[in-house]
Design a protein around this motif. Structure first.
Motif, short mmCIF file in Angstrom:
data_model
loop_
_atom_site.label_atom_id
_atom_site.label_comp_id
_atom_site.label_asym_id
_atom_site.label_seq_id
_atom_site.Cartn_x
_atom_site.Cartn_y
_atom_site.Cartn_z
N TYR A 198 60.06 58.60 38.41
CA TYR A 198 58.80 58.54 39.14
C TYR A 198 58.16 57.15 39.14
N ARG A 199 58.70 56.22 38.39
CA ARG A 199 58.09 54.90 38.27
C ARG A 199 58.60 53.99 39.39
N LYS A 200 58.00 54.15 40.54
CA LYS A 200 58.40 53.38 41.71
C LYS A 200 57.67 52.05 41.80
N TYR A 201 56.40 52.03 41.40
CA TYR A 201 55.58 50.82 41.50
C TYR A 201 55.17 50.36 40.10
N LEU A 202 54.93 49.06 40.00
CA LEU A 202 54.45 48.45 38.77
C LEU A 202 53.10 47.81 39.06
N TYR A 203 52.07 48.21 38.33
CA TYR A 203 50.71 47.68 38.49
C TYR A 203 50.49 46.61 37.41
N VAL A 204 50.19 45.41 37.85
CA VAL A 204 50.04 44.28 36.93
C VAL A 204 48.59 43.80 36.97
N LEU A 205 47.95 43.80 35.82
CA LEU A 205 46.62 43.22 35.67
C LEU A 205 46.79 41.76 35.30
N ALA A 206 46.28 40.86 36.15
CA ALA A 206 46.52 39.43 35.98
C ALA A 206 45.26 38.64 36.30
N THR A 207 45.30 37.37 35.96
CA THR A 207 44.23 36.42 36.26
C THR A 207 44.76 35.39 37.24
N ARG A 208 44.04 35.17 38.31
CA ARG A 208 44.46 34.23 39.34
C ARG A 208 43.33 33.27 39.67
N GLU A 209 43.71 32.02 39.94
CA GLU A 209 42.75 31.02 40.37
C GLU A 209 42.47 31.22 41.85
N GLN A 210 41.20 31.40 42.19
CA GLN A 210 40.81 31.57 43.57
C GLN A 210 40.49 30.21 44.19
N PRO A 211 40.77 30.00 45.48
CA PRO A 211 40.47 28.72 46.12
C PRO A 211 38.98 28.46 46.16
#
Length: 581
Positions: A198-211
């Motif tokens: 059932y594990r089709k998707y992986l949800y990743v909590l991350a930090t990204r630099e916004q423009p």
């Protein structure tokens, strides 16, 4: 020349001692043989350089020989050189009190081992180790791959592939290739069910630099959730949060069409949003609503430290060691508590308090049973026990946390569909794996018929094993040693060693044997009386209501009433106090 120089070098001895160790035994006899050379005569830089080429295990052993070598082997300069040798790409200093020592040990002990069920081999196989990985923090197996997060926030996924064997034959090998998925990851999650299909998707909590945006001179860091296809690592969805919100953990709960994402903030609050997984791969954008979860809305004084979830329930552990539970289906509620007395189908987010006699450190949540480990290293199990998965020695269900008599202190705990696993450490620091419950399909190696008590499994566990996971096909063991983060248990007071576990005040407790509930109420009343202000007494009363075995509607009534009284008291409290107030 070469043959004559060898004996002369052998006659030259090095004295591995220091002044604080005192004179060596038999010193007069050694003087007659020749004058020894102390290691302290060598330049410290040379000693550091030579020691840095030794394996980590030998450096630790050498540091235990004398005081001088202990100081040399424990210096950050030696560990920095060893860290650069183990991980040449790691140039930035880590965090903590001993950053280079911690980094070197993390990279020396990292490893992911697995054993396929049903095979002839009884030993663990090791997966490929990503060169760029800085230690292993956690892992998650999916349908086709294994995802690993390191201590720098880099997420890798290990792929299965066809490789050539030593005999020249092509064979399918598990986790033998690795690919870098993303950087800046904090946590990740997938379908909470135990079956990896059932594990089709992986949800990743991350930090990204916004423009850069209007009226700002620099970019801002924002947390986001990115959704990847586990089959090929392609990103199919992304949601970005406001820069003022910072999260540290993500878990999933619910069905694919109503998938709830629970996000834990740095302040201990829980937010949730709902997405439809069946529409994630469609090229369109839509808005999702982020709302405060009821456990943080009704109990604002609680600070949640970590979460665990499965398809139909969620468990919260606070920073004070309290445990709160959400159950979303009546069948799972009956398995866990043995009754439907306090279950409210119209309010599935109502937090239920589980009462234990001590602070809870970590937990494991299966489909219809759970395990808790307290600050004394004791294991408490609760829920369905049809296959003996609670390890109590029988197959009777438990509607409240029940202590399992277990001699050693656990390192990790895992609960599956109908079996449980415990990774423990002995007094000599050796690790062993124990299990109970259903043994069908080889899920309890060495015990095909299963066991109603925890038994030692026929698996050689790595020395630095720290976590484990079991799927339908494989058993996985993660090896990584962090010198700054390891569970420390307290010694059990003498008054509790010979006694029985205290009764639980959980849901469905209809009787009060020995007046336990009455004594607890008296203790809560004393705590409320000791609060200095009216606001503190209101907050304490909300906590008491959460611990009481009341129905969901009753708890809602008391919490709403206390909120009304608290707001009214806050309005009256403006300005100097009067005799009437």
């Amino acid at each position: 020349m070469g043959e004559k120089s060898v004996p002369s070098l052998r006659r030259r001895r090095v004295k591995r001692s220091c002044p604080s160790c005192g004179p060596e035994p038999g010193g007069e006899e050694k003087k007659r043989r020749g004058k020894p050379t102390s290691v302290q005569l060598f330049p410290p830089e040379l000693v550091d350089h030579v020691i840095s080429f030794l394996p980590v295990r030998d450096v630790v052993s050498l540091g235990q020989t004398c005081h001088y070598l202990h100081e040399v082997c424990d210096s950050e300069g030696v560990w920095r050189r060893m860290c650069h040798r183990l991980s040449p790409r790691l140039r930035k200093q880590g965090s903590g009190v001993r950053p280079w020592k911690r980094a070197a040990i993390l990279n020396y002990t990292k490893g992911l081992y697995f054993q396929a069920f049903g095979g002839r081999r009884r030993c663990l196989s090791k997966t490929v180790a990503p060169v760029l990985a800085h230690g292993y923090r956690r892992f998650l197996p999916t349908k086709d791959h294994i995802f690993i997060l390191d201590y720098t926030g880099t997420l890798f996924f290990l792929k299965n592939a066809l490789v050539s064997s030593t005999l020249g034959q092509m064979q399918w090998k598990r986790a033998c290739r690795y690919v870098l998925l993303c950087r800046g990851a904090k946590d990740f999650a997938s379908d909470p069910r135990g079956d990896t299909v059932y594990r089709k998707y992986l949800y990743v909590l991350a930090t990204r630099e916004q423009p850069e945006v209007v009226d700002t001179t620099h970019s801002q860091s924002c947390d986001c959730v990115e959704v990847y296809l586990q089959s090929n690592g392609q990103r199919v969805f992304k949601m970005t949060f406001h820069h003022s919100m910072s999260f540290k953990q993500i878990v999933l709960v619910g069905q694919e069409t109503q998938r709830a994402l629970l996000l834990l903030t740095e302040e201990g609050k829980i937010y949730s949003l709902v997405v439809n997984e069946t529409q994630l791969d469609q090229p369109r954008s839509y808005t999702v609503q982020l709302a405060l979860r009821k456990v943080s809305r009704c109990l604002p004084h609680l600070r949640v430290a970590c979460m665990a979830s499965n398809q139909s329930s969620t468990l919260y552990i606070t920073d004070q060691g309290g445990v709160y539970f959400e159950v979303h289906t009546p069948g799972v509620y009956r398995d866990l508590f043995g009754t439907l007395q306090a279950f409210d189908p119209t309010d599935q987010q109502m937090p239920l308090a589980l009462s234990l006699p001590a602070k809870v450190l970590f937990c494991a949540l299966g489909y219809n049973h759970l395990g808790l480990v307290d600050e004394f290293g004791r294991i408490f199990m609760q829920g369905n026990n049809r296959y003996g998965q609670l390890g109590t020695g029988d197959k009777m269900d438990r509607g409240e946390p029940t202590q399992v008599h277990y001699p050693q202190r656990p390192v990790a705990l895992w609960c599956g569909l109908n079996h449980s696993l415990v990774l423990s450490q002995g007094s000599d620091f050796s690790k062993e794996l124990l299990g109970c419950g259903c043994g069908a399909g080889g899920r309890l190696p060495g015990w095909p018929k299963g066991s109603a008590s925890f038994v030692k499994l026929h698996i050689k566990v790595p020395l630095c094993a720290c976590s484990l996971c079991s799927t339908r096909e494989c058993l996985y063991v993660l090896s990584s040693h962090d010198i700054e983060h390891h569970p420390t248990y307290r010694d059990l007071p003498a008054s509790r060693v010979a006694g029985t576990p205290e009764p639980s005040l959980g849901a469905g407790a209809a009787q009060d044997p020995g007046g336990v509930v009455a004594r607890a109420c008296e203790q809560y009343l004393s705590q409320i009386h000791s609060c200095p202000t009216l606001q503190d007494r209101m907050e304490k009363m909300k906590e008491v209501v959460g611990w009481m075995p009341l129905m969901a509607a009753q708890k809602d009534f008391f919490w709403e009433a206390l909120d009304m009284l608290q707001r009214a008291a806050g309005g009256v409290g403006q300005g100097p106090p009067t005799p009437d107030s």
